[in-house]
Structures are given as C-alpha cells and as structure tokens.
Scaffold this motif. Structure first.
Motif, PDB file in Angstrom:
ATOM      1  N   ALA A  64      14.891   7.937   5.237  1.00 33.94           N
ATOM      2  CA  ALA A  64      14.340   9.286   5.294  1.00 33.94           C
ATOM      3  C   ALA A  64      13.040   9.391   4.499  1.00 33.94           C
ATOM      4  O   ALA A  64      12.143  10.154   4.872  1.00 33.94           O
ATOM      5  N   GLN A  65      12.932   8.632   3.413  1.00 32.50           N
ATOM      6  CA  GLN A  65      11.705   8.668   2.634  1.00 32.50           C
ATOM      7  C   GLN A  65      10.506   8.116   3.409  1.00 32.50           C
ATOM      8  O   GLN A  65       9.365   8.341   3.016  1.00 32.50           O
ATOM      9  N   ARG A  66      10.755   7.467   4.516  1.00 26.34           N
ATOM     10  CA  ARG A  66       9.661   7.004   5.390  1.00 26.34           C
ATOM     11  C   ARG A  66       9.279   8.079   6.415  1.00 26.34           C
ATOM     12  O   ARG A  66       8.429   7.844   7.262  1.00 26.34           O
ATOM     13  N   VAL A  67       9.915   9.224   6.334  1.00 29.99           N
ATOM     14  CA  VAL A  67       9.675  10.412   7.169  1.00 29.99           C
ATOM     15  C   VAL A  67       9.430  10.053   8.640  1.00 29.99           C
ATOM     16  O   VAL A  67       8.400  10.371   9.221  1.00 29.99           O
ATOM     17  N   PRO A  68      10.400   9.392   9.287  1.00 31.76           N
ATOM     18  CA  PRO A  68      10.180   8.898  10.646  1.00 31.76           C
ATOM     19  C   PRO A  68       9.986   9.986  11.694  1.00 31.76           C
ATOM     20  O   PRO A  68       9.423   9.714  12.759  1.00 31.76           O
ATOM     21  N   ASP A  69      10.430  11.213  11.425  1.00 33.41           N
ATOM     22  CA  ASP A  69      10.330  12.280  12.428  1.00 33.41           C
ATOM     23  C   ASP A  69       9.074  13.127  12.279  1.00 33.41           C
ATOM     24  O   ASP A  69       8.995  14.239  12.812  1.00 33.41           O
ATOM     25  N   THR A  70       8.085  12.584  11.588  1.00 39.02           N
ATOM     26  CA  THR A  70       6.793  13.255  11.470  1.00 39.02           C
ATOM     27  C   THR A  70       6.093  13.312  12.822  1.00 39.02           C
ATOM     28  O   THR A  70       6.236  12.413  13.654  1.00 39.02           O
ATOM     29  N   ASP A  71       5.325  14.361  13.047  1.00 38.46           N
ATOM     30  CA  ASP A  71       4.425  14.410  14.212  1.00 38.46           C
ATOM     31  C   ASP A  71       3.167  13.623  13.830  1.00 38.46           C
ATOM     32  O   ASP A  71       2.105  14.174  13.553  1.00 38.46           O
ATOM     33  N   TRP A  72       3.325  12.323  13.841  1.00 39.33           N
ATOM     34  CA  TRP A  72       2.322  11.421  13.273  1.00 39.33           C
ATOM     35  C   TRP A  72       0.943  11.581  13.896  1.00 39.33           C
ATOM     36  O   TRP A  72       0.803  11.674  15.116  1.00 39.33           O
ATOM     37  N   HIS A  73      -0.073  11.610  13.030  1.00 43.71           N
ATOM     38  CA  HIS A  73      -1.482  11.469  13.400  1.00 43.71           C
ATOM     39  C   HIS A  73      -2.028  12.587  14.287  1.00 43.71           C
ATOM     40  O   HIS A  73      -3.126  12.445  14.835  1.00 43.71           O
ATOM     41  N   MET A 129       0.299   5.953  19.776  1.00 42.25           N
ATOM     42  CA  MET A 129       0.660   5.312  18.513  1.00 42.25           C
ATOM     43  C   MET A 129       1.831   4.368  18.727  1.00 42.25           C
ATOM     44  O   MET A 129       2.473   4.358  19.785  1.00 42.25           O
ATOM     45  N   ASP A 130       2.118   3.565  17.700  1.00 44.91           N
ATOM     46  CA  ASP A 130       3.336   2.765  17.676  1.00 44.91           C
ATOM     47  C   ASP A 130       4.476   3.640  17.174  1.00 44.91           C
ATOM     48  O   ASP A 130       4.361   4.265  16.116  1.00 44.91           O
ATOM     49  N   GLU A 131       5.586   3.641  17.888  1.00 46.79           N
ATOM     50  CA  GLU A 131       6.690   4.522  17.548  1.00 46.79           C
ATOM     51  C   GLU A 131       7.642   3.923  16.511  1.00 46.79           C
ATOM     52  O   GLU A 131       8.629   4.557  16.141  1.00 46.79           O
ATOM     53  N   THR A 132       7.351   2.727  16.044  1.00 48.59           N
ATOM     54  CA  THR A 132       8.156   2.080  15.018  1.00 48.59           C
ATOM     55  C   THR A 132       7.305   1.886  13.764  1.00 48.59           C
ATOM     56  O   THR A 132       6.069   1.866  13.841  1.00 48.59           O
ATOM     57  N   PRO A 133       7.953   1.757  12.584  1.00 48.52           N
ATOM     58  CA  PRO A 133       7.191   1.576  11.343  1.00 48.52           C
ATOM     59  C   PRO A 133       6.220   0.405  11.457  1.00 48.52           C
ATOM     60  O   PRO A 133       6.560  -0.614  12.066  1.00 48.52           O
ATOM     61  N   PRO A 134       5.009   0.552  10.903  1.00 55.26           N
ATOM     62  CA  PRO A 134       4.546   1.657  10.051  1.00 55.26           C
ATOM     63  C   PRO A 134       3.918   2.830  10.808  1.00 55.26           C
ATOM     64  O   PRO A 134       3.066   3.519  10.266  1.00 55.26           O
TER      65      PRO A 134
END
Length: 274
Positions: free
Chosen positions: A36-45, A229-234
């Motif tokens: 969760a600290q990687r905030v994966p559900d962000t509306d990234w970028h 974007m890439d949907e996996t980390p990072p």
C-alpha cells in the motif's frame, strides 16, 4: 501539508485530478502495508499527461495526498468509514485488487476518518467549489473535467470498459449537447476504443457539482492506464505510448473550451480580433 495544487486558467474550464496524489503523511504510512505504501491505485501521471491544458486556458486542481489517505471522490456524509466497502470507502482499507491497505489493528477509526475529512477532504472541495463559482460569475458558465485513470483488466478491457470511458452521472451532470460533442471527439479516434455511458452514476464529484440547469457542467473521463504507462511497478510513464494518447486528449479539452465559449454569457464572452 497542502492537500492540493491549484493553477487558475483563463477559460470557463477547470480540470480536477482527485486521485493523482502520492503523498502519505508519516503518521498514516507507518500503519500501512509495504504494498500500500507504493500507492498502486494512484491515477498515475495524469498531471503530466494533461500538461498541455494550461496552454488551452484550462485551470488545474490536483490532489497531493494519496487516495489511500482519503478518497476525494467519495461522499463524506455517510457514517463510519463511509462510502462502501474496501476500495470504495472514504478512507480505503483495501486496494482495488482486494489487498489490505493497513496492518492488523491500524485501520482508521471514526475519529481518524473525521480528522482526515477536516484536514484533507474539505480544503480540496472548498477550492473546487470556490473556483466553479468564480468561473460561473466571470463567464456565466463553468465546466469541470473530472479526470481519472484505471488499470486495465488483464490483456483486454473488462466488459463495458474501453480506452476512454466518459460518464455524466446518469445523464444529469452535463448538457446532452456537450456530451454528444465530446463522445464524437473520442469516437473519431481510430487507435483507441471509447465508451460514453450516460446512465453510469460516476463519482461523487460529478454527481454533486454537475448542475447543467445552472450552467455548471461536469464530465468524468477515465483513461486506461495501459494506453500511456506501465501498469506494474515502478509505474513508469511511457512517452512513446502517451504521444498517441495526448492528441486525443488535446482535441477533447479543446472541444470543452470551444463549447464553453459558445455558451459564455454577456460581456464576458471571448472576443476574437482578426
């Protein structure tokens, strides 16, 4: 700590990015899982994807805090954790993939939820409400684009999903004439799929602020993250992909601006000198 960034525009159009924030206050982060600290559900970028919009005269209101701190697109008036279960709560306790956000015993209680409403939710919405009122006063009309993104389901969109998904809160948050113009803009793209579902309820922002009878129009647009974007980390921004998406968004925002000028009132209308 500021809960938002605001940049005024020079047209009746404002873009809201309620889920783009990634900040986690330390006192909240220490009780969260590593994932969760990687905030994966962000509306990234999305702020980067829409960074052409100020040149078109649109204003920007963007959250700085993660939606795990508080979801700015949920109704704060409900009791308890509010807004549903897990990922749909006002203060989510699970991710979109149904993984826990908090370590055992660290979930926010009702007192903590109320604190977050006062600290983070209300400042964002006070600014949003104030700017819509200012645009309406200045131009006689205000248009809000509530911008979102979402991870695609597997290798193909889930049923009823597409690259661009537009809703108008059960056909109540925006003029049908504006909605049709915008859906035509999306439909004209040969490279992406689009869906306009006027029957979809949309989030709190579209349902609460959209009042077309009072010349305040709200359109919610969700973009598939796999298109830019890439949907996996990072969760890397992909300029090679975004270069195809941005022209569609530019036409979309341009259509919002043009329609807003067509319906501006009195001396505040745009005057063209040529």
């Amino acid at each position: 700590m500021e809960s938002y960034r605001f940049q005024p525009g020079e047209t009746p159009v404002l873009i809201s990015l309620p889920h783009v924030g990634t900040d986690l206050p330390r006192e909240i982060a220490v009780g969260m899982t590593d994932w969760a600290q990687r905030v994966p559900d962000t509306d990234w970028h999305l702020d980067r994807l829409y960074n052409f919009a100020p040149a078109l005269g649109a204003g920007f209101l963007a959250a700085t805090q993660s939606r795990y701190v508080i979801d700015l697109n949920r109704d704060p008036s409900r009791s308890g954790l509010s807004g549903g279960r897990g990922f749909t709560e006002l203060c989510p306790t699970s991710t979109a993939d149904d993984l826990p956000v908090y370590l055992d015993g660290c979930q926010p209680d009702a007192v903590e939820v109320r604190r977050r409403i006062m600290t983070y939710w209300h400042p964002y919405h006070r600014q949003l409400q104030a700017e819509l009122a200012a645009l309406k006063d200045r131009f006689g009309i205000a248009i809000l684009l509530d911008a979102h993104s979402a991870k695609a389901a597997g290798d193909a969109p889930a049923p009823g999903r597409s690259d661009f998904n537009m809703v108008t809160a059960d056909d109540t948050s925006a003029s049908p004439h504006l909605s049709r113009r915008l859906s035509n803009v999306l439909a004209c793209s040969d490279d992406f799929t689009s869906l306009f579902d006027p029957r979809a309820a949309g989030g709190y922002i579209a349902r609460h602020y959209g009042r077309p009878e009072d010349n305040i129009h709200v359109v919610q647009l969700e973009i598939s993250q796999g298109t830019y974007m890439d949907e996996t980390p990072p969760f890397r921004y992909r300029g090679d992909l975004a270069s195809s998406v941005r022209p569609v968004l530019e036409r979309f925002v341009s259509a919002l601006v043009e329609w807003s000028w067509e319906h501006a009132q009195g001396r505040r209308q745009r005057v063209a000198y040529y």
